[in-house]
Design an enzyme around this catalytic site. Structure first.
Site, PDB file in Angstrom:
ATOM      1  N   HIS A 249     -43.694  51.261 -26.628  1.00 50.16           N
ATOM      2  CA  HIS A 249     -43.223  52.549 -27.128  1.00 50.16           C
ATOM      3  C   HIS A 249     -43.793  52.763 -28.517  1.00 50.16           C
ATOM      4  O   HIS A 249     -43.885  51.826 -29.301  1.00 50.16           O
ATOM      5  CB  HIS A 249     -41.685  52.584 -27.163  1.00 50.16           C
ATOM      6  CG  HIS A 249     -41.149  53.971 -27.262  1.00 50.16           C
ATOM      7  ND1 HIS A 249     -41.013  54.625 -28.464  1.00 50.16           N
ATOM      8  CD2 HIS A 249     -40.750  54.839 -26.304  1.00 50.16           C
ATOM      9  CE1 HIS A 249     -40.551  55.840 -28.229  1.00 50.16           C
ATOM     10  NE2 HIS A 249     -40.384  55.989 -26.933  1.00 50.16           N
ATOM     11  N   GLU A 304     -38.351  54.689 -19.594  1.00 46.68           N
ATOM     12  CA  GLU A 304     -38.867  55.124 -18.299  1.00 46.68           C
ATOM     13  C   GLU A 304     -38.761  54.057 -17.226  1.00 46.68           C
ATOM     14  O   GLU A 304     -38.675  54.364 -16.039  1.00 46.68           O
ATOM     15  CB  GLU A 304     -40.315  55.612 -18.442  1.00 46.68           C
ATOM     16  CG  GLU A 304     -40.443  56.833 -19.314  1.00 46.68           C
ATOM     17  CD  GLU A 304     -39.410  57.897 -18.984  1.00 46.68           C
ATOM     18  OE1 GLU A 304     -39.197  58.184 -17.806  1.00 46.68           O
ATOM     19  OE2 GLU A 304     -38.768  58.398 -19.921  1.00 46.68           O
TER      20      GLU A 304
HETATM   21  N1  ACO Z   1     -49.279  47.536 -21.376  1.00 51.32           N
HETATM   22  C1  ACO Z   1     -50.238  46.749 -21.923  1.00 51.32           C
HETATM   23  N2  ACO Z   1     -50.639  46.830 -23.203  1.00 51.32           N
HETATM   24  C2  ACO Z   1     -50.058  47.764 -23.960  1.00 51.32           C
HETATM   25  C3  ACO Z   1     -49.045  48.603 -23.477  1.00 51.32           C
HETATM   26  C4  ACO Z   1     -48.661  48.465 -22.121  1.00 51.32           C
HETATM   27  N3  ACO Z   1     -47.707  49.241 -21.580  1.00 51.32           N
HETATM   28  N4  ACO Z   1     -48.641  49.439 -24.455  1.00 51.32           N
HETATM   29  C5  ACO Z   1     -49.378  49.129 -25.544  1.00 51.32           C
HETATM   30  N5  ACO Z   1     -50.229  48.114 -25.245  1.00 51.32           N
HETATM   31  C6  ACO Z   1     -51.185  47.466 -26.146  1.00 51.32           C
HETATM   32  C7  ACO Z   1     -52.406  48.319 -26.382  1.00 51.32           C
HETATM   33  O1  ACO Z   1     -53.421  48.049 -25.434  1.00 51.32           O
HETATM   34  C8  ACO Z   1     -52.794  47.910 -27.781  1.00 51.32           C
HETATM   35  O2  ACO Z   1     -53.476  46.686 -27.712  1.00 51.32           O
HETATM   36  P1  ACO Z   1     -54.638  46.341 -28.794  1.00 51.32           P
HETATM   37  O3  ACO Z   1     -53.912  46.150 -30.101  1.00 51.32           O
HETATM   38  O4  ACO Z   1     -55.237  45.091 -28.246  1.00 51.32           O
HETATM   39  O5  ACO Z   1     -55.585  47.504 -28.805  1.00 51.32           O
HETATM   40  C9  ACO Z   1     -51.465  47.645 -28.473  1.00 51.32           C
HETATM   41  O6  ACO Z   1     -50.539  47.318 -27.419  1.00 51.32           O
HETATM   42  C10 ACO Z   1     -50.954  48.846 -29.228  1.00 51.32           C
HETATM   43  O7  ACO Z   1     -51.134  50.000 -28.405  1.00 51.32           O
HETATM   44  P2  ACO Z   1     -50.989  51.489 -28.937  1.00 51.32           P
HETATM   45  O8  ACO Z   1     -51.438  52.435 -27.869  1.00 51.32           O
HETATM   46  O9  ACO Z   1     -51.607  51.611 -30.296  1.00 51.32           O
HETATM   47  O10 ACO Z   1     -49.437  51.503 -29.113  1.00 51.32           O
HETATM   48  P3  ACO Z   1     -48.553  52.737 -29.218  1.00 51.32           P
HETATM   49  O11 ACO Z   1     -47.290  52.242 -29.789  1.00 51.32           O
HETATM   50  O12 ACO Z   1     -49.228  53.838 -29.904  1.00 51.32           O
HETATM   51  O13 ACO Z   1     -48.388  53.153 -27.664  1.00 51.32           O
HETATM   52  C11 ACO Z   1     -47.506  53.966 -25.621  1.00 51.32           C
HETATM   53  C12 ACO Z   1     -47.243  53.663 -27.106  1.00 51.32           C
HETATM   54  C13 ACO Z   1     -48.536  55.113 -25.502  1.00 51.32           C
HETATM   55  C14 ACO Z   1     -46.186  54.412 -24.974  1.00 51.32           C
HETATM   56  C15 ACO Z   1     -48.041  52.682 -24.931  1.00 51.32           C
HETATM   57  O14 ACO Z   1     -47.158  51.600 -25.133  1.00 51.32           O
HETATM   58  C16 ACO Z   1     -48.305  52.880 -23.431  1.00 51.32           C
HETATM   59  O15 ACO Z   1     -49.367  53.394 -23.044  1.00 51.32           O
HETATM   60  N6  ACO Z   1     -47.337  52.484 -22.524  1.00 51.32           N
HETATM   61  C17 ACO Z   1     -47.485  52.673 -21.116  1.00 51.32           C
HETATM   62  C18 ACO Z   1     -47.113  54.118 -20.735  1.00 51.32           C
HETATM   63  C19 ACO Z   1     -45.610  54.385 -20.813  1.00 51.32           C
HETATM   64  O16 ACO Z   1     -44.781  53.564 -20.403  1.00 51.32           O
HETATM   65  N7  ACO Z   1     -45.259  55.587 -21.348  1.00 51.32           N
HETATM   66  C20 ACO Z   1     -43.880  56.025 -21.485  1.00 51.32           C
HETATM   67  C21 ACO Z   1     -43.479  55.972 -22.915  1.00 51.32           C
HETATM   68  S1  ACO Z   1     -41.778  56.357 -23.087  1.00 51.32           S
HETATM   69  C22 ACO Z   1     -41.702  58.006 -23.131  1.00 51.32           C
HETATM   70  O17 ACO Z   1     -42.655  58.732 -23.147  1.00 51.32           O
HETATM   71  C23 ACO Z   1     -40.359  58.565 -23.117  1.00 51.32           C
END
Ligand code: ACO
Length: 359
Positions: A249, A304
């Site tokens: 998140h 979610e």
């Molecule tokens: N699975 C695997 N790796 C992940 C995940 C995940 N679900 N989420 C983040 N990471 C990793 C990224 O690859 C990144 O790795 P790196 O440092 O090696 O590049 C690191 O964690 C940070 O990722 P960011 O995208 O910068 O983190 P951010 O906090 O901005 O992302 C997000 C948040 C977009 C929700 C992300 O966690 C994601 O894509 N999750 C999956 C989709 C999801 O579940 N969305 C629903 C969110 S809840 C809502 O909308 C109400």
């Protein structure tokens, strides 16, 4: 520059407070997990719009106003029927919301109530049209969440199912300056109208990184299928550089309090043991593997993941997950639009130019 405006304060709000490191979400001073257990959808909507929980007279006035607004005009049903086949359900909802509440006047609380009350009726009519079924008019004796299930299925829902859905809807009503709420505020900041702000927010919520995750969580759970297959399936995705849906998140770097509350609700409703057992096992395994593959990123279950489990247990089709999120979030969007309109400055950030300049 901060990509995605991460960590940038772009507005002041008295509507909700999030401490992502502590796993805290507060609605107008009240812990969201607590109000989700102790109060109805209508009471919490009143809280977000007005700043305090309603007294008995205020609640009954709001319930009456919402009951009235649920009787959407016939042209909304006709509009939904005539929108082209294949148009995404979220876009159909946005079109109906805009038609329901046209006008350029300054956003009003009455519009917030009208759109919130009508949104589940619209979502259910869109869903039934997609199924080739006639729309069902709301039930005068049912509340907001129960009516939503009723207009989807035509059956008065079990109390436990209505309550589980209501808890989910309360927990997803509002969440600070997320992408769709920010979109709504940006639109409101141009002195555009309430329905335009809400339909823009629906467009933002439609994206899989925001509101589209539960559908993909169910697909993930279905593909995993059994406890034994869990680790191999998750590991293969992570080895491939893919993200696990329902985890991570932007704000919460510890357990999402909404996920924790929804897990409790899921256990109470407890309809489908296989899915609940599998979901709990997938959660545990995914958190362990995310720490192995992405150490220190603070990746935990988000709302979610358990939303998918709740909706599966009450029998809501996967295609309705994101529309249902929009139905709930309409409260937060409209509260933010009113707050923005009450003390407005147009949003106009800057972009750093990375192209060439020809002489
Ligand atoms: N699975 C695997 N790796 C992940 C995940 C995940 N679900 N989420 C983040 N990471 C990793 C990224 O690859 C990144 O790795 P790196 O440092 O090696 O590049 C690191 O964690 C940070 O990722 P960011 O995208 O910068 O983190 P951010 O906090 O901005 O992302 C997000 C948040 C977009 C929700 C992300 O966690 C994601 O894509 N999750 C999956 C989709 C999801 O579940 N969305 C629903 C969110 S809840 C809502 O909308 C109400």
């Amino acid at each position: 520059m901060q990509r995605g405006l991460k960590g940038i304060v772009a507005a002041e709000t008295a509507i909700s407070f999030i401490d992502g490191n502590a796993g805290v979400l507060v609605y107008r001073g009240h812990p969201a997990a607590k109000v989700a257990v102790q109060h109805s959808f209508e009471e919490v909507a009143y809280l977000l719009w007005h700043g305090a929980l309603p007294g008995a007279a205020e609640l009954s006035a709001l319930q009456a106003e919402m009951r009235q607004a649920r009787q959407v005009p016939d042209f909304i049903y006709t509009l939904i029927e005539t929108l082209p086949q294949g148009l995404d359900m979220m876009n159909q909802m946005a079109a109906a919301a805009t038609a329901l509440c046209p006008g350029q006047e300054k956003p009003t609380l009455a519009q917030a109530v009208q759109l919130t009350a009508a949104m589940p009726v619209i979502a259910a009519a869109v869903y039934r049209k997609e199924q080739g079924l006639p729309a069902i008019r709301p039930h005068a004796a049912l509340g907001h969440a129960a009516n939503y299930l009723y207009t989807l299925t035509g059956e008065v829902p079990q109390e436990a199912h209505a309550r589980a859905l209501e808890a989910y809807m309360i927990l997803t009503m509002e969440h600070g300056l997320n992408a769709s709420t920010f979109t709504a505020r940006v639109i409101a900041s141009t002195e555009s109208d309430m329905a335009s702000a809400v339909s823009g927010a629906i467009g933002a919520l439609k994206g899989p990184l925001h509101g589209g995750a539960p559908t993909e969580v169910i697909t993930m759970l279905e593909e995993i299928g059994t406890v034994e297959r869990t680790e191999g399936w998750l590991r293969a995705r992570l080895e491939n550089g893919e993200r696990l849906m329902g985890f991570g998140h932007r704000v919460y770097k510890t357990k999402d309090p909404r996920a924790v509350a929804l897990r409790q609700v899921t256990e109470q409703v407890g309809q489908d043991d296989h899915w609940l057992r599998l979901a709990a096992h997938v959660e545990q395994t995914a958190i362990r593997l995310l720490e192995e593959y992405k150490p220190g990123r603070g990746l935990y279950t988000n709302v979610e993941f358990y939303a998918a489990a709740v909706m599966r247990s009450i029998g809501l089709p996967a295609s309705m997950f994101t529309p249902t999120f929009a139905v709930s979030r309409t409260v937060g969007w409209t509260a933010h639009v009113l707050e923005q309109a009450g003390d407005n400055t147009i949003f106009r950030p800057e972009a750093r130019y990375t192209g060439v300049i020809y002489s």
